[in-house]
Design a protein around this motif. Structure first.
Motif, PDB file in Angstrom:
ATOM      1  N   MET A  34      41.679  37.466  41.654  1.00  0.00           N
ATOM      2  CA  MET A  34      42.647  38.556  41.772  1.00  0.00           C
ATOM      3  C   MET A  34      42.568  39.199  43.149  1.00  0.00           C
ATOM      4  SD  MET A  34      44.168  38.557  38.874  1.00  0.00           S
ATOM      5  CE  MET A  34      45.109  40.063  39.107  1.00  0.00           C
ATOM      6  N   GLY A  35      43.720  39.407  43.748  1.00  0.00           N
ATOM      7  CA  GLY A  35      43.763  40.011  45.069  1.00  0.00           C
ATOM      8  C   GLY A  35      44.607  41.271  45.090  1.00  0.00           C
ATOM      9  N   TRP A  36      44.292  42.125  46.051  1.00  0.00           N
ATOM     10  CA  TRP A  36      45.130  43.279  46.359  1.00  0.00           C
ATOM     11  C   TRP A  36      45.661  43.108  47.782  1.00  0.00           C
ATOM     12  CZ3 TRP A  36      46.916  46.972  43.190  1.00  0.00           C
ATOM     13  CH2 TRP A  36      46.241  47.216  41.992  1.00  0.00           C
ATOM     14  N   SER A  52      36.586  37.344  42.694  1.00  0.00           N
ATOM     15  CA  SER A  52      36.578  36.055  42.008  1.00  0.00           C
ATOM     16  C   SER A  52      36.739  36.230  40.499  1.00  0.00           C
ATOM     17  CB  SER A  52      35.279  35.314  42.311  1.00  0.00           C
ATOM     18  OG  SER A  52      34.165  36.048  41.812  1.00  0.00           O
ATOM     19  N   LYS A  53      36.888  35.112  39.822  1.00  0.00           N
ATOM     20  CA  LYS A  53      37.180  35.122  38.395  1.00  0.00           C
ATOM     21  C   LYS A  53      36.123  35.878  37.585  1.00  0.00           C
ATOM     22  CE  LYS A  53      39.312  30.606  38.998  1.00  0.00           C
ATOM     23  NZ  LYS A  53      39.276  29.156  38.665  1.00  0.00           N
ATOM     24  N   SER A  54      34.876  35.706  37.952  1.00  0.00           N
ATOM     25  CA  SER A  54      33.791  36.363  37.216  1.00  0.00           C
ATOM     26  C   SER A  54      33.452  37.736  37.783  1.00  0.00           C
ATOM     27  CB  SER A  54      32.534  35.494  37.255  1.00  0.00           C
ATOM     28  OG  SER A  54      32.027  35.459  38.582  1.00  0.00           O
ATOM     29  N   GLY A  55      33.978  38.012  38.979  1.00  0.00           N
ATOM     30  CA  GLY A  55      33.637  39.257  39.658  1.00  0.00           C
ATOM     31  C   GLY A  55      32.426  39.147  40.548  1.00  0.00           C
ATOM     32  N   ALA A  56      31.826  37.958  40.634  1.00  0.00           N
ATOM     33  CA  ALA A  56      30.591  37.800  41.394  1.00  0.00           C
ATOM     34  C   ALA A  56      30.822  37.787  42.898  1.00  0.00           C
ATOM     35  CB  ALA A  56      29.889  36.519  40.962  1.00  0.00           C
ATOM     36  N   ARG A  57      32.020  37.404  43.299  1.00  0.00           N
ATOM     37  CA  ARG A  57      32.310  37.295  44.731  1.00  0.00           C
ATOM     38  C   ARG A  57      33.461  38.226  45.093  1.00  0.00           C
ATOM     39  NH1 ARG A  57      34.494  31.859  47.890  1.00  0.00           N
ATOM     40  NH2 ARG A  57      34.368  32.705  50.010  1.00  0.00           N
ATOM     41  N   VAL A  58      33.263  38.952  46.177  1.00  0.00           N
ATOM     42  CA  VAL A  58      34.257  39.924  46.635  1.00  0.00           C
ATOM     43  C   VAL A  58      34.392  39.806  48.150  1.00  0.00           C
ATOM     44  CG1 VAL A  58      34.632  42.394  47.003  1.00  0.00           C
ATOM     45  CG2 VAL A  58      33.951  41.580  44.749  1.00  0.00           C
ATOM     46  N   SER A  71      37.242  45.794  41.763  1.00  0.00           N
ATOM     47  CA  SER A  71      36.443  45.447  40.596  1.00  0.00           C
ATOM     48  C   SER A  71      37.386  44.931  39.511  1.00  0.00           C
ATOM     49  CB  SER A  71      35.644  46.650  40.086  1.00  0.00           C
ATOM     50  OG  SER A  71      36.511  47.692  39.678  1.00  0.00           O
ATOM     51  N   ARG A  72      36.810  44.351  38.473  1.00  0.00           N
ATOM     52  CA  ARG A  72      37.635  43.842  37.385  1.00  0.00           C
ATOM     53  C   ARG A  72      36.893  44.005  36.076  1.00  0.00           C
ATOM     54  NH1 ARG A  72      39.114  37.906  38.673  1.00  0.00           N
ATOM     55  NH2 ARG A  72      40.019  37.957  36.564  1.00  0.00           N
ATOM     56  N   ASP A  73      37.676  44.108  35.024  1.00  0.00           N
ATOM     57  CA  ASP A  73      37.154  44.155  33.661  1.00  0.00           C
ATOM     58  C   ASP A  73      37.881  43.072  32.886  1.00  0.00           C
ATOM     59  OD1 ASP A  73      36.489  44.681  31.013  1.00  0.00           O
ATOM     60  OD2 ASP A  73      36.503  46.841  31.281  1.00  0.00           O
ATOM     61  N   ASN A  74      37.230  41.941  32.702  1.00  0.00           N
ATOM     62  CA  ASN A  74      37.895  40.815  32.036  1.00  0.00           C
ATOM     63  C   ASN A  74      38.173  41.103  30.555  1.00  0.00           C
ATOM     64  OD1 ASN A  74      38.038  39.372  34.387  1.00  0.00           O
ATOM     65  ND2 ASN A  74      36.272  38.068  33.950  1.00  0.00           N
ATOM     66  N   ALA A  75      37.420  41.984  29.967  1.00  0.00           N
ATOM     67  CA  ALA A  75      37.674  42.347  28.567  1.00  0.00           C
ATOM     68  C   ALA A  75      38.960  43.161  28.433  1.00  0.00           C
ATOM     69  CB  ALA A  75      36.500  43.129  28.009  1.00  0.00           C
ATOM     70  N   LEU A  81      41.389  48.859  42.148  1.00  0.00           N
ATOM     71  CA  LEU A  81      41.117  49.087  43.557  1.00  0.00           C
ATOM     72  C   LEU A  81      40.829  50.579  43.719  1.00  0.00           C
ATOM     73  CD1 LEU A  81      40.990  47.717  46.371  1.00  0.00           C
ATOM     74  CD2 LEU A  81      43.318  48.583  46.736  1.00  0.00           C
ATOM     75  N   GLN A  82      39.559  50.890  43.920  1.00  0.00           N
ATOM     76  CA  GLN A  82      39.162  52.266  44.170  1.00  0.00           C
ATOM     77  C   GLN A  82      39.263  52.520  45.664  1.00  0.00           C
ATOM     78  OE1 GLN A  82      38.158  54.833  42.008  1.00  0.00           O
ATOM     79  NE2 GLN A  82      38.252  56.079  43.864  1.00  0.00           N
ATOM     80  N   MET A  83      40.072  53.507  46.034  1.00  0.00           N
ATOM     81  CA  MET A  83      40.313  53.796  47.445  1.00  0.00           C
ATOM     82  C   MET A  83      39.824  55.207  47.753  1.00  0.00           C
ATOM     83  SD  MET A  83      44.097  52.103  47.920  1.00  0.00           S
ATOM     84  CE  MET A  83      44.925  53.346  46.938  1.00  0.00           C
ATOM     85  N   ASN A  84      38.851  55.297  48.633  1.00  0.00           N
ATOM     86  CA  ASN A  84      38.292  56.573  49.053  1.00  0.00           C
ATOM     87  C   ASN A  84      38.564  56.808  50.531  1.00  0.00           C
ATOM     88  OD1 ASN A  84      37.171  56.859  46.449  1.00  0.00           O
ATOM     89  ND2 ASN A  84      35.306  55.783  47.073  1.00  0.00           N
TER      90      ASN A  84
END
Length: 122
Positions: A34-36, A52-58, A71-75, A81-84
């Motif tokens: 998933m991309g932004w 990445s699909k599992s969230g392990a790679r960003v 971040s992602r929540d596959n469930a 996308l948290q933007m500060n």
């Protein structure tokens, strides 16, 4: 087919924060990277972050490092996308995208949401 719907955009003052969400439906969410991306008026669509699909790679664009977190929540079939520390130059329409490949190239993505507007005032 994968359907993507972004939410969470709005108007914020410089230095503020927003969290964008992208809800997916259709096919198995965890099968997709998933991309932004974002696009400002008169400019090309540019990469912001990918997970990445599992969230392990960003990977996060240099312009967003130390300020934005993907971040992602596959469930929940959702990517965030948290933007500060937002800056006026972050003003753009923000899009989420999904693809089997892990890439920062917007041309490599098959599925796109409709976008959500983020406006940062100075």
């Amino acid at each position: 087919q994968v359907q993507l719907v972004e939410s969470g955009g709005g108007l914020v003052q410089a230095g503020g924060s927003l969290r964008l969400s992208c809800a997916a439906s259709g096919r198995t969410f965890s099968n997709y990277n998933m991309g932004w991306f974002r696009q400002a008026p008169g400019k090309e669509r540019e990469f912001v972050a990918v997970i990445s699909k599992s969230g392990a790679r960003v990977v996060v664009a240099n312009s967003a490092k130390d300020r934005f977190t993907i971040s992602r929540d596959n469930a929940k079939n959702t990517v965030y996308l948290q933007m500060n520390s937002l800056k006026p130059e972050d003003t753009a329409v923000y899009y989420c995208a999904a693809d089997n490949s892990f890439t920062t190239n917007p041309g490599g993505y098959d599925y796109w949401g409709q976008g959500t507007q983020v406006t940062v005032s100075s």
